[in-house]
Scaffold this active site. Sequence first.
Site, PDB file in Angstrom:
ATOM      1  N   ASP A  90       0.861  -1.174   0.000  1.00 19.33           N
ATOM      2  CA  ASP A  90       0.000   0.000   0.000  1.00 19.33           C
ATOM      3  C   ASP A  90       0.904   1.231   0.000  1.00 19.33           C
ATOM      4  O   ASP A  90       2.124   1.120   0.135  1.00 19.33           O
ATOM      5  CB  ASP A  90      -0.974  -0.024   1.177  1.00 19.33           C
ATOM      6  CG  ASP A  90      -0.287   0.268   2.484  1.00 19.33           C
ATOM      7  OD1 ASP A  90       0.939   0.419   2.494  1.00 19.33           O
ATOM      8  OD2 ASP A  90      -0.976   0.343   3.509  1.00 19.33           O
ATOM      9  N   ASP A 263      -7.924  -7.579   0.841  1.00 21.43           N
ATOM     10  CA  ASP A 263      -6.963  -7.757   1.926  1.00 21.43           C
ATOM     11  C   ASP A 263      -7.672  -7.367   3.197  1.00 21.43           C
ATOM     12  O   ASP A 263      -8.571  -6.517   3.182  1.00 21.43           O
ATOM     13  CB  ASP A 263      -5.749  -6.846   1.745  1.00 21.43           C
ATOM     14  CG  ASP A 263      -6.066  -5.411   2.167  1.00 21.43           C
ATOM     15  OD1 ASP A 263      -6.801  -4.735   1.422  1.00 21.43           O
ATOM     16  OD2 ASP A 263      -5.617  -4.981   3.231  1.00 21.43           O
ATOM     17  N   CYS A 301     -12.526 -28.875   8.147  1.00 17.06           N
ATOM     18  CA  CYS A 301     -11.494 -27.930   7.715  1.00 17.06           C
ATOM     19  C   CYS A 301     -10.171 -28.681   7.620  1.00 17.06           C
ATOM     20  O   CYS A 301      -9.824 -29.451   8.513  1.00 17.06           O
ATOM     21  CB  CYS A 301     -11.381 -26.777   8.717  1.00 17.06           C
ATOM     22  SG  CYS A 301      -9.989 -25.673   8.361  1.00 17.06           S
ATOM     23  N   CYS A 303      -7.116 -27.249   7.418  1.00 17.73           N
ATOM     24  CA  CYS A 303      -5.954 -26.423   7.767  1.00 17.73           C
ATOM     25  C   CYS A 303      -5.090 -27.174   8.775  1.00 17.73           C
ATOM     26  O   CYS A 303      -5.539 -28.127   9.412  1.00 17.73           O
ATOM     27  CB  CYS A 303      -6.386 -25.064   8.335  1.00 17.73           C
ATOM     28  SG  CYS A 303      -6.779 -25.047  10.086  1.00 17.73           S
ATOM     29  N   CYS A 306      -6.675 -27.352  12.352  1.00 19.54           N
ATOM     30  CA  CYS A 306      -7.828 -28.250  12.506  1.00 19.54           C
ATOM     31  C   CYS A 306      -7.434 -29.715  12.307  1.00 19.54           C
ATOM     32  O   CYS A 306      -8.077 -30.607  12.856  1.00 19.54           O
ATOM     33  CB  CYS A 306      -8.957 -27.840  11.566  1.00 19.54           C
ATOM     34  SG  CYS A 306      -9.782 -26.321  12.125  1.00 19.54           S
ATOM     35  N   HIS A 332      -5.687 -20.985  11.048  1.00 18.51           N
ATOM     36  CA  HIS A 332      -7.043 -21.366  10.660  1.00 18.51           C
ATOM     37  C   HIS A 332      -7.788 -20.212   9.985  1.00 18.51           C
ATOM     38  O   HIS A 332      -8.408 -20.392   8.927  1.00 18.51           O
ATOM     39  CB  HIS A 332      -7.846 -21.851  11.871  1.00 18.51           C
ATOM     40  CG  HIS A 332      -9.293 -22.055  11.541  1.00 18.51           C
ATOM     41  ND1 HIS A 332      -9.744 -23.164  10.862  1.00 18.51           N
ATOM     42  CD2 HIS A 332     -10.379 -21.262  11.725  1.00 18.51           C
ATOM     43  CE1 HIS A 332     -11.048 -23.046  10.656  1.00 18.51           C
ATOM     44  NE2 HIS A 332     -11.457 -21.906  11.178  1.00 18.51           N
TER      45      HIS A 332
END
Lengths: 380, 380
Positions: A90, A263, A301, A303, A306, A332
């Site tokens: 940015d 974002d 999930c 991830c 998890c 997660h």
Amino acid sequence: MFELLKTDAHTKARLGRLTTAHGVIDTPTFMPVGTQGTVKALDPRELREMGTQIILGNTYHLNLRPGLDIIRAAGGLHQFINWPAPILTDSGGFQVFSLAKIRKIKPHGVEFRSHLDGSLLFLGPKEAMEIQRALGSDIAMVFDDCPPHTSTPREVRAAVERTIHWARECREQPRAPGQLVFGIVQGGSDAALREECAKAIVPMQFDGYAIGGVSVGEPESEMMKAVELAEPFLPADQPRYAMGLGTPAQLVEMVARGVDMFDCVLPTRVARNGTAFTRKGTVIIKAGFNKADFRPMEENCDCFACRHFTRAYLRHLLNVNEILGIRMLSVHNSHLFLKVMADVRTALAAGNFPEFRREFVANYVPSRKVLSTRKKETER
Amino acid sequence: MFELLKTDAHTKARLGRLTTAHGVIDTPTFMPVGTQGTVKALDPRELREMGTQIILGNTYHLNLRPGLDIIRAAGGLHQFINWPAPILTDSGGFQVFSLAKIRKIKPHGVEFRSHLDGSLLFLGPKEAMEIQRALGSDIAMVFDDCPPHTSTPREVRAAVERTIHWARECREQPRAPGQLVFGIVQGGSDAALREECAKAIVPMQFDGYAIGGVSVGEPESEMMKAVELAEPFLPADQPRYAMGLGTPAQLVEMVARGVDMFDCVLPTRVARNGTAFTRKGTVIIKAGFNKADFRPMEENCDCFACRHFTRAYLRHLLNVNEILGIRMLSVHNSHLFLKVMADVRTALAAGNFPEFRREFVANYVPSRKVLSTRKKETER
């Protein structure tokens, strides 16, 4: 540079592919935020494992610490932080207007005092582009004036004029090799101003366009409206980026309104508060009701968190202030945002995005904060 | 259970293999400390990648939070924290004597107030073994009385007597399936007391023996002496564990004195202070002199942190309080301790441990803290 692969037949949702100097990004995409040169609590391997294709870096913060000389000596931001994939930076404009307490707006930028040590600094279109050139980001953002939600119509107009003026200055600055530059459309929730701003910025021929001045404290409906007002004036064959938002359901709604890139600090910030995002809304993992709950944070999930840990264990870690708790919630939450965008892309490719959207939004219980803004709207 | 594979010809160093219910441990070994059910800032994958074969858990802390009911419901500590490899649990004795502010020693244990909320609790041989049985650790430690370095000879004698008495009580308690129990030898730096304690504990036939009351604030020479005094009375065919120490060079010296197992919070604690261990001593990574140093923390180190990040980047992360900085220093430091033990084992197998030891200790610059205790010794 940007390939528009498909546009949904019933919504404005788009499937695309953006090619940058450090790699390809499938859109719609979510970009984890690495404010100070790291996505908070995560390492690059974890980010890649969860499917991250691009991260954000922060001009204002990186310019203060470690400073440009260090990043230049390292060979640029990718090298310094060891992230070989795309980075968007940015311009620092948002931070100058939100973090710096004392500031003076001048024709060619903003004089302000560092939020760290009060030292006098100056950031404008020229400086922001120069810093982003040194950082070597794949996508640089123009330096804009992002007014708060509480601004008067007069202030919003002034911000739009400055944003247009500064965008022109940014356009003339040299870039890093292969660096793309995105313009930013301001204008609050004023239809005329959004149109005026977009119509001034787009002819400058940037590589993509962001919708700024959203997620600055406004009700959800105004956030949606701001995007709806700006979108028709943005070229279809270039990427669109809605800055700094939102919840998973809001992201899906924004996709339906024609946005390609997002974002947000929410996944990692909310993680540090002990809360997990799920497809059904947020769950306070730190809460006592999880102390003997041996399910993962979210069923099905895949991830890292998890697959390895229960709510009971994560609750314990958060309760005793162990870093692994914050880490795993950050894994997660970031994974969920990325996975939702991957699912959006799958739905778009399969032609069933409207069904996906309807089901996703119906299942997602909004936070009380979001609900309170909806309520205010209704009461008006 | 314990195989003594080789004893060094010139020192007391031993190469061994300890088999537990959850796996094999090559000795000499370093055990990362997971006080509250996590090795601070690290996840199980990182621990395995750096060669961790066994970690520590803490009876005192785990009993307070999350509490035994939760860990029982999870199916034991291995399940609760998702660490399928060996775990050693301490008895809580050390914490009762070091953390709890108010305590009353009774015949069958210690009445004390929780350091968290002041609630009245009791921990003795029976309770400590019961908790460790519920935790399901592979190696449980007896509940001992670990007096501080500043104790009077009379207090050390009383602690030895209590330690012997309580060890006998621990020996009679039921164990988890396959759980090993280690006895602990106290006695400070008093030769007669160390001998007396060892000669009382060893006939109780534990599965291994720890040397306790070391690393409690005493000078380095006294720490070495305590081990030298106890070691001759410990059976050669069983593992020996020196509790709670020390620097990499001290560990190598302890190996030369016949010790097989170590645990220490230094790698992760020092990491949180922004300092890295190397084979040449400690380096303050957080210090300004690293801000443009683009070498890894330690040359030729193959830990995840040194393979991916520079001192300059890690210095920046620590400087701006980013968790990734603490994480990566914790990775490096823990890896170093494990790697030094792996190198010790290689040297023992090759028959050149004395040369390894000489070179390692000569290269390792002791910390000012260690040097100050050496100086005091000389001045006496």
